[in-house]
Enzyme design. Structure first.
Site, PDB file in Angstrom:
ATOM      1  N   CYS A 101      -1.780   8.893   3.992  1.00 10.21           N
ATOM      2  CA  CYS A 101      -0.938   9.187   2.759  1.00 10.21           C
ATOM      3  C   CYS A 101      -0.456  10.678   3.089  1.00 10.21           C
ATOM      4  CB  CYS A 101      -1.728   9.067   1.673  1.00 10.21           C
ATOM      5  SG  CYS A 101      -1.003   9.260   0.128  1.00 10.21           S
ATOM      6  N   HIS A 143       0.534  -0.074  -0.635  1.00  8.02           N
ATOM      7  CA  HIS A 143       0.102   1.431  -0.785  1.00  8.02           C
ATOM      8  C   HIS A 143       0.873   2.129  -1.903  1.00  8.02           C
ATOM      9  CE1 HIS A 143      -1.041   5.271   1.118  1.00  8.02           C
ATOM     10  NE2 HIS A 143      -0.096   5.561   0.405  1.00  8.02           N
ATOM     11  N   GLU A 144       2.072   1.940  -2.209  1.00  9.58           N
ATOM     12  CA  GLU A 144       3.002   2.738  -3.057  1.00  9.58           C
ATOM     13  C   GLU A 144       2.661   1.778  -4.569  1.00  9.58           C
ATOM     14  OE1 GLU A 144       4.329   5.259  -2.093  1.00  9.58           O
ATOM     15  OE2 GLU A 144       3.825   4.743  -0.098  1.00  9.58           O
ATOM     16  N   HIS A 147      -0.307   3.739  -5.762  1.00 13.03           N
ATOM     17  CA  HIS A 147       0.038   5.082  -6.098  1.00 13.03           C
ATOM     18  C   HIS A 147       0.465   5.113  -7.689  1.00 13.03           C
ATOM     19  CE1 HIS A 147      -0.376   8.222  -3.000  1.00 13.03           C
ATOM     20  NE2 HIS A 147       0.462   7.363  -2.293  1.00 13.03           N
TER      21      HIS A 147
END
Ligand code: CO
Length: 170
Positions: A101, A143-144, A147
């Site tokens: 990341c 993954h995003e 976030h």
């Protein structure tokens, strides 16, 4: 304009991002934010995606670099802009994948991700789209999306270790 990428353990990264009002799109503020995100990601040689929260803006938007699509041999000349993204389908089949990341420099770990996901999102003009992905792009979408919910890969990772600098960072 290139912005500084916020680094873990800054608490901003733990905020849950807010939805962007779609009726306001396109608007100057969002277009500028997208420009800043592109400039910031372009400056990171190994970066393939970025969420607004990583430049300190708690709004539900992430961008995916054309580099991510190259790896999947999918032609994509432009950045993929995802506003208010939702994962609407995930495959039951999963894999433990190496992950890093831009907000957690020099650390790598393995995270269990669905092999395929489908997202529903809006572009910068407020136009809705659905997009399926596998491989690296599917990993990026997951993954995003994390976030935007204040979740970092290290929360889920095993075998956390020092990074191999040649790898992609999400
Ligand atoms: Co990240």
């Amino acid at each position: 304009m290139k912005k500084e990428i916020i680094q873990h353990p800054d608490h901003i990264l733990r905020r849950v991002s807010e939805e962007i009002p779609l009726t306001s799109l396109p608007n100057k503020e969002v277009l500028e934010m997208i420009k800043d995100m592109k400039d910031t990601l372009d400056a990171e040689e190994d970066g393939v995606a970025l969420s607004a929260i990583q430049i300190g803006i708690p709004k539900k938007i992430f961008i995916v670099s054309p580099k991510a699509f190259d790896e999947e041999n999918e032609k994509e000349a432009k950045y993929l802009i995802c506003i208010n993204p939702k994962i609407i389908k995930s495959s039951k089949k999963t894999k433990w994948l190496d992950e890093g990341c831009l907000s957690i420099r020099n650390i790598y770990g393995e995270v269990e991700r669905s092999n395929q996901v489908t997202i529903e999102a809006y572009d910068e003009n407020g136009k809705k789209f659905t997009r399926g992905a596998s491989g690296l792009v599917a990993q990026v979408f997951q993954h995003e999306s994390d976030h935007l919910n204040g979740v970092l890969f290290i929360d889920k990772a095993i075998n956390v270790r020092e990074i191999d600098p040649s790898k992609n960072v999400l």
